[in-house]
Scaffold this motif. Sequence first.
Motif, PDB file in Angstrom:
ATOM      1  N   LEU A 182       0.834  -1.210   0.000  1.00  0.00           N
ATOM      2  CA  LEU A 182       0.000   0.000   0.000  1.00  0.00           C
ATOM      3  C   LEU A 182       0.867   1.258   0.000  1.00  0.00           C
ATOM      4  CD1 LEU A 182      -2.816  -1.020   2.519  1.00  0.00           C
ATOM      5  CD2 LEU A 182      -2.967  -0.878   0.023  1.00  0.00           C
ATOM      6  N   ALA A 183       1.977   1.212   0.742  1.00  0.00           N
ATOM      7  CA  ALA A 183       2.884   2.361   0.749  1.00  0.00           C
ATOM      8  C   ALA A 183       3.482   2.602  -0.637  1.00  0.00           C
ATOM      9  CB  ALA A 183       3.994   2.141   1.779  1.00  0.00           C
ATOM     10  N   VAL A 184       3.838   1.524  -1.338  1.00  0.00           N
ATOM     11  CA  VAL A 184       4.374   1.664  -2.697  1.00  0.00           C
ATOM     12  C   VAL A 184       3.324   2.268  -3.629  1.00  0.00           C
ATOM     13  CG1 VAL A 184       5.197   0.364  -4.708  1.00  0.00           C
ATOM     14  CG2 VAL A 184       6.083  -0.161  -2.435  1.00  0.00           C
ATOM     15  N   LEU A 185       2.078   1.819  -3.497  1.00  0.00           N
ATOM     16  CA  LEU A 185       1.006   2.388  -4.323  1.00  0.00           C
ATOM     17  C   LEU A 185       0.859   3.893  -4.069  1.00  0.00           C
ATOM     18  CD1 LEU A 185      -1.777  -0.360  -4.065  1.00  0.00           C
ATOM     19  CD2 LEU A 185      -0.324   0.154  -6.025  1.00  0.00           C
ATOM     20  N   LEU A 186       0.918   4.290  -2.813  1.00  0.00           N
ATOM     21  CA  LEU A 186       0.795   5.713  -2.497  1.00  0.00           C
ATOM     22  C   LEU A 186       1.984   6.508  -3.019  1.00  0.00           C
ATOM     23  CD1 LEU A 186      -0.601   5.491   1.149  1.00  0.00           C
ATOM     24  CD2 LEU A 186      -1.851   6.039  -0.940  1.00  0.00           C
ATOM     25  N   ILE A 187       3.182   5.931  -2.922  1.00  0.00           N
ATOM     26  CA  ILE A 187       4.375   6.633  -3.416  1.00  0.00           C
ATOM     27  C   ILE A 187       4.285   6.844  -4.931  1.00  0.00           C
ATOM     28  CG2 ILE A 187       6.867   6.416  -3.754  1.00  0.00           C
ATOM     29  CD1 ILE A 187       6.926   4.880  -1.079  1.00  0.00           C
ATOM     30  N   ILE A 188       3.953   5.780  -5.651  1.00  0.00           N
ATOM     31  CA  ILE A 188       3.857   5.899  -7.108  1.00  0.00           C
ATOM     32  C   ILE A 188       2.700   6.816  -7.493  1.00  0.00           C
ATOM     33  CG2 ILE A 188       3.395   4.605  -9.228  1.00  0.00           C
ATOM     34  CD1 ILE A 188       4.911   2.288  -8.042  1.00  0.00           C
ATOM     35  N   GLY A 189       1.576   6.695  -6.788  1.00  0.00           N
ATOM     36  CA  GLY A 189       0.454   7.572  -7.085  1.00  0.00           C
ATOM     37  C   GLY A 189       0.797   9.038  -6.881  1.00  0.00           C
ATOM     38  N   ASN A 190       1.503   9.346  -5.815  1.00  0.00           N
ATOM     39  CA  ASN A 190       1.897  10.733  -5.564  1.00  0.00           C
ATOM     40  C   ASN A 190       2.908  11.214  -6.603  1.00  0.00           C
ATOM     41  OD1 ASN A 190       1.857  13.107  -3.690  1.00  0.00           O
ATOM     42  ND2 ASN A 190       4.022  12.585  -3.514  1.00  0.00           N
TER      43      ASN A 190
END
Length: 346
Positions: free
Chosen positions: A228-236
Motif C-alpha cells: 500500500l505504501a508503494v502504491l501511495l508513493i507511485i500515485g503521488n
Amino acid sequence: MNLGIPASLRSRPRERGRRSGGGPAPAPRGPARVGTRRLGLFGRCRAWLVHHLQAMFNTLGRMARSPVATLMTVAVIGIALALPTGLHVVLQGARTVGAGWEDAARISLFLRKGTEEMEIRRLMRDIGAMDEVATVIHIAPDVALEEFRRLSGFGDALDLLDENPLPSVLVVSPDGATPELASVLVERLGRLDAVERAQLDLEWLKRLHAMMQIGERAVLVLAVLLALAVLLIIGNTIRLSIQSRREEIVVQKLIGATDAFVRRPFLYNGLFHGVFGAMFAWLLVTLALLSLAGPVERLAALYDSSFVLSHLGPLGAFGLLGAGLLLGLLGAWWAVGRHIREIEPS
C-alpha cells in the motif's frame, strides 16, 4: 502528336471520358478491397506500436533528465519491497531446516529402575519389530553418567553420589514419521510395562514451527502494508508529474487527443518506477544475504547444522519483478484515473 507524355497518362482522359459518358466507374475487384483492408489494419497496429514506443522512450528520457528525484523514488520503493522479501527468504530457510530436523526425531524411553538386562533386550526386539520404528539404541546408566560427566563439567559433584541415579534409556528413531505420527507412537510406547516415561524430542521443534507461523503471518501483514505504501508513493509521483504537465495535457486535448493517449506516458512512468524499484530491492536482498552468509554459517556450525541462507533464485527474482511491475501499474492507473479527468480545456 506525341509531346513526351507517357502512354499511361495519355490514356487516362479517354478512360475518364468513357466513365463519365458511359455511367459509373466499375467497382474495384474483391482482392483489391481485401488488400486495402489488410493494409489499414497493419497501419493501425503499426501506429499503435509506434505510439507506445514513443511514450516509453519519452518517459525514460524524462526520468533520466531528473536523476536525483528518480533515484530517490526508486530507492524508497526498493526498500519497501526488500523488507518483506528478505524476511520471507530467511523464514523459508528456517522452515527447510526444521523439515530436515523432523526426519531426525527421537523418542526417549526411560525404563523403570531395576529392569533386568534380559527384559531390556526383549523390549528392544519387540520395539524394533514395529513397522513405525527404524532403529532402537540402548544407553546404559553408566554410559549416560559418563557422558553427562563429560558434557556438564560437574565431575567432582558426581563423585559424591553413592549410586548412579540415571535409568536405562532406549532411544527410538521413527521410520520417516511426521510429528503427528511420532506423537501417536510415543503414546503407544509409553503404555509398555517396563517404560516409566516416554518423551518425544521434538516438542521444541513444534514450538519453533508455531513461532515461524507467527513470523510468516507478520511478514504477510508487513508486505500488504508496504505494498500500500508503494502504491501511495507511485500515485503521488504520478500526480506531481501530471500537475507539472497540466498545460501540455490541455493542449493535447484541444487538438483531439484521447484520454488513452494522454494516459499512456504516465502509465509507463509508474511501470518503470515499479520495475526499477524491484531491481533495487533484489540488489538490496542479495547484498544483505551475502553479508549475513558468513556469520550464519559459523553459528550453524556451532550447532552442528548445515543451515545456509538461500538466495532468491530465478523464480523469486521474477516474482519480485512482477510484483514491482504490477504495483507500479496499479499506482499509476489509480492516480491517472483521478487527475486526468479533472483536466479539461476551458
